[in-house]
Write an enzyme that holds these catalytic residues in place. Sequence first.
Site, PDB file in Angstrom:
ATOM      1  N   CYS A   1      41.196 -63.759  78.448  1.00  0.00           N
ATOM      2  CA  CYS A   1      40.004 -64.583  78.692  1.00  0.00           C
ATOM      3  C   CYS A   1      39.443 -64.322  80.086  1.00  0.00           C
ATOM      4  CB  CYS A   1      40.339 -66.062  78.535  1.00  0.00           C
ATOM      5  SG  CYS A   1      40.815 -66.539  76.851  1.00  0.00           S
TER       6      CYS A   1
ATOM      7  N   CYS B   1      40.182 -61.636  69.353  1.00  0.00           N
ATOM      8  CA  CYS B   1      40.330 -63.096  69.298  1.00  0.00           C
ATOM      9  C   CYS B   1      39.041 -63.806  68.921  1.00  0.00           C
ATOM     10  CB  CYS B   1      40.825 -63.638  70.642  1.00  0.00           C
ATOM     11  SG  CYS B   1      39.690 -63.328  72.011  1.00  0.00           S
TER      12      CYS B   1
END
Length: 199
Positions: A167, A98
Amino acid sequence: MFAARVLLRGGRGVVASAMVARNTHSMRCFSSLVCTQTLAQTTKTARFTQSPFINNSIITKRSYHENVIDHYENPRNVGSLNPDSKTVGTGYVGAPACGDVMKLQIEVDDDGRIVDAKFKTFGCGSAIASSSLATEMLKGITIDEAEQIENAQIASELRLPPVKLHCSMLAEDAIKAAVKNFRSKQDDDDETRGMESIA
């Protein structure tokens, strides 16, 4: 053709309207344009992600919990500590999939307690929020306790959607990397003292 309106506040994009595209053959519904901007002051380019349309008629909306928005719009402990200091541990981690990159630092006192924590993150709003929360969780605890922090705790506090769990995993990795770096400095220092005593 379609049109969208994105509302920006203070240079950070946090709200986006749904978009509807129509032509003579089909109708596609799009939604959840989430405009995010990294904390890096060197870039002013916003990154957009778009959720897929469902059943050609239902507009779905990806919503982020207020905790994510809070840490994104008001990030805690942004900055840097002296990486050369023996009391500072620095962790650098990244997610190639990402493009998120985190730098997390901790400052530890003589009793092994974390007295300060800083971060700098290049990435989406969830990555920034995860880093911000991680530094808050680290302050005041020992390095042994810091190593016990898991991504599930971060994800739960922020109410991260499944697509953004990576994350919180990145934040956990950053914490562990910072602690490892700090411990390596102490080991090197102990080894130096041992050699000096022998000499």
